[in-house]
Enzyme design. Sequence first.
Site, PDB file in Angstrom:
ATOM      1  N   GLU A   1       4.771  -2.321  -0.397  1.00 28.57           N
ATOM      2  CA  GLU A   1       5.086  -2.967   0.884  1.00 28.57           C
ATOM      3  C   GLU A   1       6.234  -3.968   0.729  1.00 28.57           C
ATOM      4  O   GLU A   1       7.115  -4.046   1.576  1.00 28.57           O
ATOM      5  CB  GLU A   1       3.847  -3.687   1.451  1.00 28.57           C
ATOM      6  CG  GLU A   1       2.677  -2.770   1.794  1.00 28.57           C
ATOM      7  CD  GLU A   1       3.038  -1.671   2.781  1.00 28.57           C
ATOM      8  OE1 GLU A   1       3.925  -1.878   3.622  1.00 28.57           O
ATOM      9  OE2 GLU A   1       2.441  -0.574   2.694  1.00 28.57           O
TER      10      GLU A   1
ATOM     11  N   ASP B   1       8.311   3.433  -3.325  1.00 25.01           N
ATOM     12  CA  ASP B   1       7.555   3.728  -4.545  1.00 25.01           C
ATOM     13  C   ASP B   1       8.371   3.394  -5.792  1.00 25.01           C
ATOM     14  O   ASP B   1       7.895   2.748  -6.712  1.00 25.01           O
ATOM     15  CB  ASP B   1       7.173   5.222  -4.624  1.00 25.01           C
ATOM     16  CG  ASP B   1       6.162   5.615  -3.562  1.00 25.01           C
ATOM     17  OD1 ASP B   1       5.517   4.715  -2.997  1.00 25.01           O
ATOM     18  OD2 ASP B   1       6.028   6.832  -3.313  1.00 25.01           O
TER      19      ASP B   1
HETATM   20 ZN   LIG Z   1       5.251   2.967   2.719  1.00 25.36          ZN
END
Ligand SMILES: [Zn+2]
Length: 510
Positions: free
Chosen positions: A159, A227
């Site tokens: 996030e 990621d």
């Molecule tokens: Zn995401």
Amino acid sequence: MVFNWLGAERPRITALAGKTFLRGFRVKKTLTALLFGAMLGGIAAPVVADMQDQLPDMGTTAGGTLSINQEIAMGDFYLRQMRGGAPLIDDPLLVQYINQLGQRLVKSANSVRTPFHFFIIRNDELNAFAFFGGNVVIHSALFRYAENESELASVLAHEISHVTQRHLARAMESQQRSVPLTWVGALGSILLAMANPQVGMAALSGTLAGAQQGIISFTQSNEQEADRIGLQVLQRAGFDPQAMPNFMQKLADQSRYATKPPEMLLTHPLPESRLADARNRANQMMRPAPTQSSQDFLFAKMRALTMYSTAYKATADETIDNWLKGNVREQLAAQYGKAVRAYEEKKYDDAHAVLQPVLDKTPDSPWFLDLMTDIDLAQNKAAQAIARLQKAPGAQNNPVLQLNLANAYVTGGQAAAASRLLYRYSYANPGDPNGWSLLAQASAAQGMRAEELAARGEELALSGKLDQAIGLFSNASSQSKLGSLEQARYDARIDQLRQLQQRFRQFEKS
Ligand SMILES: [Zn+2]
């Protein structure tokens, strides 16, 4: 996209507000009615207004890029809306924990342009999201599904990376070029729906199916970037990078076997390629020496399981049983869980008996001190709680223990001492509604009506009820001596809130 979830949601939130979040921090009945009555007016505007509007003038720069200040202003706006409409967990211990964990990750991130703040919403559905201004929100369910601290950290790191890579701002900019709709209003509705999925998800799914999918559900390349960057952040902060693909795998498994996919996958799509990519990258990374979850993680997980979810009672019991057979840290957290459980069941003597020996061993643990305070207050032993907190090592510098002490002062009839402490506290922590709520109580106990109104005004302002807040400050001003310092202070606050209102109007205007 008009979805009237507020009407249906109201009873549930009211019930939640009546529940004690921080033990002893009960929202007064009258205030509850005021808050939630006001909520309907306050939030309905952006929700209803969004579709037919033109894009509001955000004052974008020549390059079409949102400035950081604009992002922060929008973040502030949404945060207040969220406070007003979503069951945020204002538990000082959990809030402190998640912010410490988050800040540790932020320190390892690049391109940090805004301060970061982390929030927890009481919600049994797995999800997390980030919005403008460095605000990251997780659902309390994450504490259930994260088996270790690295897994929890992997979600935060992902996030955080959406924020540092400015995915939301970039999506907004591209949306601005292609679709003439009020992005801001739509985003507001979606954020609120995400915060209240029981009611909001049906509406949100409809929304996602439509043309607006691109706005909140990030693109696949955004997800992979979050990621990739998130993995680096995770590893640099000393967590296990394998935790990210492991946790994704868990989500993927859950969606395979459950009738309904985890909500998180709607907002962060997870195709096989994304999982494989994260796994490959993690495999190429150095794995730090065996990373153990911190003691605080175990306490936080236990507290979230035992206090904030009725759906997880079996999970909580199971975790307590397992940890009693685990390592030293786990055993300690299991003891804590047993004490919380007894306290929740109002078996105060039992709770005391379980907690006392571990408190004796670690007399500076905020987790133990906080719970023991609650037990004492439930048994009308405020003086005992006050004495313990006053001499607890490090209590002076721990906001959680300061709040506990203020709470004990209020309950123990020492309202003046509470006020002195809370003025300091709220000056240092103006964004914490707990401080204002207690200050209102302490002021009321001393018959200080203007101070009480002002503290309630601050509380309302935090949940976006600026009209009501201004009303209370006007009232406080009129109750103060003409020309007094107090009156000048209240009037100045009214001016500030009016300016804020002005600034927010561009996000709400129809
Ligand atoms: Zn995401």
